[in-house]
Enzyme design. Structure first.
Site, PDB file in Angstrom:
ATOM      1  N   SER A  23      39.510  46.928  41.653  1.00  0.00           N
ATOM      2  CA  SER A  23      40.323  45.863  42.638  1.00  0.00           C
ATOM      3  C   SER A  23      40.384  44.431  41.714  1.00  0.00           C
ATOM      4  CB  SER A  23      38.937  45.394  43.513  1.00  0.00           C
ATOM      5  OG  SER A  23      39.535  44.274  44.259  1.00  0.00           O
ATOM      6  N   ASN A 112      33.594  44.904  49.631  1.00  0.00           N
ATOM      7  CA  ASN A 112      33.088  44.124  48.433  1.00  0.00           C
ATOM      8  C   ASN A 112      32.166  43.385  48.801  1.00  0.00           C
ATOM      9  OD1 ASN A 112      32.704  42.561  46.127  1.00  0.00           O
ATOM     10  ND2 ASN A 112      34.906  41.864  46.407  1.00  0.00           N
ATOM     11  N   CYS A 115      31.045  40.069  45.346  1.00  0.00           N
ATOM     12  CA  CYS A 115      31.806  39.152  44.739  1.00  0.00           C
ATOM     13  C   CYS A 115      31.227  38.054  44.076  1.00  0.00           C
ATOM     14  CB  CYS A 115      33.096  38.647  45.317  1.00  0.00           C
ATOM     15  SG  CYS A 115      34.082  37.487  44.268  1.00  0.00           S
ATOM     16  N   GLY A 202      34.922  43.459  31.166  1.00  0.00           N
ATOM     17  CA  GLY A 202      35.485  43.928  30.059  1.00  0.00           C
ATOM     18  C   GLY A 202      34.446  44.722  29.357  1.00  0.00           C
ATOM     19  N   GLY A 228      33.140  49.408  34.539  1.00  0.00           N
ATOM     20  CA  GLY A 228      32.610  48.196  33.847  1.00  0.00           C
ATOM     21  C   GLY A 228      32.939  48.388  32.292  1.00  0.00           C
ATOM     22  N   GLY A 250      39.444  48.382  34.767  1.00  0.00           N
ATOM     23  CA  GLY A 250      39.676  46.980  35.279  1.00  0.00           C
ATOM     24  C   GLY A 250      40.270  46.079  33.928  1.00  0.00           C
ATOM     25  N   THR A 251      39.583  45.283  33.547  1.00  0.00           N
ATOM     26  CA  THR A 251      40.053  44.333  32.759  1.00  0.00           C
ATOM     27  C   THR A 251      41.063  44.732  31.440  1.00  0.00           C
ATOM     28  OG1 THR A 251      37.908  43.081  33.071  1.00  0.00           O
ATOM     29  CG2 THR A 251      39.547  42.108  31.211  1.00  0.00           C
TER      30      THR A 251
HETATM   31  C1  FMN Z   1      40.738  38.910  37.281  1.00  0.00           C
HETATM   32  C2  FMN Z   1      39.689  39.928  37.801  1.00  0.00           C
HETATM   33  C3  FMN Z   1      39.976  39.767  39.213  1.00  0.00           C
HETATM   34  C4  FMN Z   1      38.845  40.371  39.970  1.00  0.00           C
HETATM   35  N1  FMN Z   1      39.107  40.639  41.360  1.00  0.00           N
HETATM   36  C5  FMN Z   1      38.219  41.343  42.094  1.00  0.00           C
HETATM   37  C6  FMN Z   1      38.416  41.695  43.489  1.00  0.00           C
HETATM   38  O1  FMN Z   1      39.253  41.100  44.209  1.00  0.00           O
HETATM   39  N2  FMN Z   1      37.421  42.334  44.230  1.00  0.00           N
HETATM   40  C7  FMN Z   1      36.565  43.064  43.497  1.00  0.00           C
HETATM   41  O2  FMN Z   1      35.869  43.941  44.283  1.00  0.00           O
HETATM   42  N3  FMN Z   1      36.391  43.061  42.161  1.00  0.00           N
HETATM   43  C8  FMN Z   1      37.054  42.138  41.386  1.00  0.00           C
HETATM   44  N4  FMN Z   1      37.123  42.111  40.027  1.00  0.00           N
HETATM   45  C9  FMN Z   1      35.955  42.954  39.363  1.00  0.00           C
HETATM   46  C10 FMN Z   1      36.643  44.364  39.092  1.00  0.00           C
HETATM   47  O3  FMN Z   1      37.215  45.200  39.818  1.00  0.00           O
HETATM   48  C11 FMN Z   1      35.534  45.017  38.187  1.00  0.00           C
HETATM   49  O4  FMN Z   1      34.361  45.455  39.145  1.00  0.00           O
HETATM   50  C12 FMN Z   1      35.008  44.407  37.063  1.00  0.00           C
HETATM   51  O5  FMN Z   1      35.931  43.507  36.365  1.00  0.00           O
HETATM   52  C13 FMN Z   1      34.213  45.177  35.986  1.00  0.00           C
HETATM   53  O6  FMN Z   1      35.065  46.090  35.553  1.00  0.00           O
HETATM   54  P1  FMN Z   1      35.979  45.919  34.133  1.00  0.00           P
HETATM   55  O7  FMN Z   1      35.074  45.545  33.054  1.00  0.00           O
HETATM   56  O8  FMN Z   1      36.915  47.348  33.610  1.00  0.00           O
HETATM   57  O9  FMN Z   1      37.055  44.848  34.221  1.00  0.00           O
HETATM   58  C14 FMN Z   1      37.955  41.410  39.294  1.00  0.00           C
HETATM   59  C15 FMN Z   1      37.923  41.360  37.983  1.00  0.00           C
HETATM   60  C16 FMN Z   1      38.869  40.637  37.153  1.00  0.00           C
HETATM   61  C17 FMN Z   1      38.704  40.695  35.752  1.00  0.00           C
END
Ligand code: FMN
Length: 302
Positions: A23, A112, A115, A202, A228, A250-251
């Site tokens: 997300s 969610n 957040c 990230g 994550g 994600g990131t």
């Molecule tokens: C720019 C950005 C926006 C995000 N927006 C949401 C969101 O709207 N809802 C949500 O549940 N998680 C949101 N997340 C969290 C990601 O879905 C994920 O749980 C988190 O970044 C860990 O994964 P990653 O390390 O691969 O990014 C967001 C993360 C980023 C970086």
């Protein structure tokens, strides 16, 4: 050997493979359709949809706008669509789940409750098992769609929160949302983020996220969706080994839009190399020496 099966199930939803986009990363999918081959991955999770516009976190994500403008586009995407929702209170969660469910566009709903960027209400529902129960039990009767509770890692005993969601009918849990972090400018003596505290995501969080995923996978019987810091294709295999049924990228997608597809390919190659016929054989297959790595918070550990 024939093609190994990558299919997994999240409640009543069958995903053609376990790789999803997390997300908040690709908006509502269509915006990134030319960069990410959605027909090659299991599905996407939308940016979290809220009931009202949210000051300070532009652009506003409102359920009415979502239903009018985004929903018709989502229904054309060639992968599963999981719509993420977040309410400021239980009533709002209920309205969102009913609205999204009635739209017919979602294959599942990610709730969610975690957040970190939206003030105190965002985190309160996933830092307390009682409050997580309150939300999940209120929304469960309102939809037949699979419900996935998205958990925060910013708690001591995440297994207990996952168990609370499971006991109220969640079909799966997903984790981790971001870790609370902050950045300080020593020259100005001020916080760098306007919100002072923010969400860390990230590669830095991968070891922490793996540990939380492992802990939750020991505590519940429903599918766990791990994420994550997935940055390399092999990271996806690691999350599945610790007990994830599916994973979310994600990131890292911002730097490498083909990463989700690479994760699918690596998963298939890994199954072939290991002579496994199905991804199901890999879920939780981490070889842990007896008595090691047991986390006492979870039901299964007691
Ligand atoms: C720019 C950005 C926006 C995000 N927006 C949401 C969101 O709207 N809802 C949500 O549940 N998680 C949101 N997340 C969290 C990601 O879905 C994920 O749980 C988190 O970044 C860990 O994964 P990653 O390390 O691969 O990014 C967001 C993360 C980023 C970086």
């Amino acid at each position: 050997m024939t093609h190994p099966s990558l299919e997994v199930r999240i409640g009543s939803l069958t995903l053609r493979n376990p790789v999803l986009v997390a997300s908040g990363i690709i908006g509502y999918g269509a915006e990134y359709e030319r960069l990410v081959d959605l027909s090659a991955i299991g599905g996407i999770v939308t940016k979290t949809v809220t009931r009202r516009p949210r000051a300070g976190n532009p652009p506003p994500r409102v359920v009415e706008t979502f239903l009018e403008i985004k929903a018709p586009i989502l229904s054309t995407l060639p992968c599963a669509v999981i719509v993420s929702v977040e309410g400021e209170d239980v009533r709002e969660f209920c309205e969102l789940v009913e609205g999204i469910s009635a739209s017919g566009v979602a294959h599942a709903i990610e709730v969610n409750i975690s957040c970190p960027n939206v003030g105190p209400h965002g985190l309160k529902y996933s830092t307390d098992a009682g409050m997580a129960r309150e939300v999940m039990s209120a929304i469960r009767p309102l939809t037949r769609l699979p419900l996935i509770a998205k958990l925060t890692p910013n708690v001591t005993r995440i297994g207990e929160i996952a168990e609370a969601c499971e006991s109220c009918g969640a079909d799966a849990v997903s984790l981790v949302n971001t870790f609370i972090g902050m950045a300080v400018d020593s020259v100005t003596g001020k916080p760098i983020l306007g919100t002072v505290l923010g969400g860390l995501s990230g590669p830095a969080i991968k070891p922490l996220a793996l540990a939380k995923t492992w802990e939750v996978a020991q505590a519940v019987d429903i599918p766990v969706i791990g994420m994550g810091g997935i940055t390399h294709a092999r990271d996806a295999v690691e999350f599945i080994l610790v007990g994830s049924t599916a994973v979310q990228v994600g990131t890292a997608l911002f730097a490498n839009p083909s990463l989700p597809e690479a994760c699918v390919n690596e998963l298939e190659s890994h199954l072939r190399r290991s002579e496994l016929s199905s991804v199901a054989d890999l879920i939780g297959a981490l070889e842990v020496p007896p008595g090691r790595g047991v986390i006492r918070a979870g039901r299964r550990a007691s």
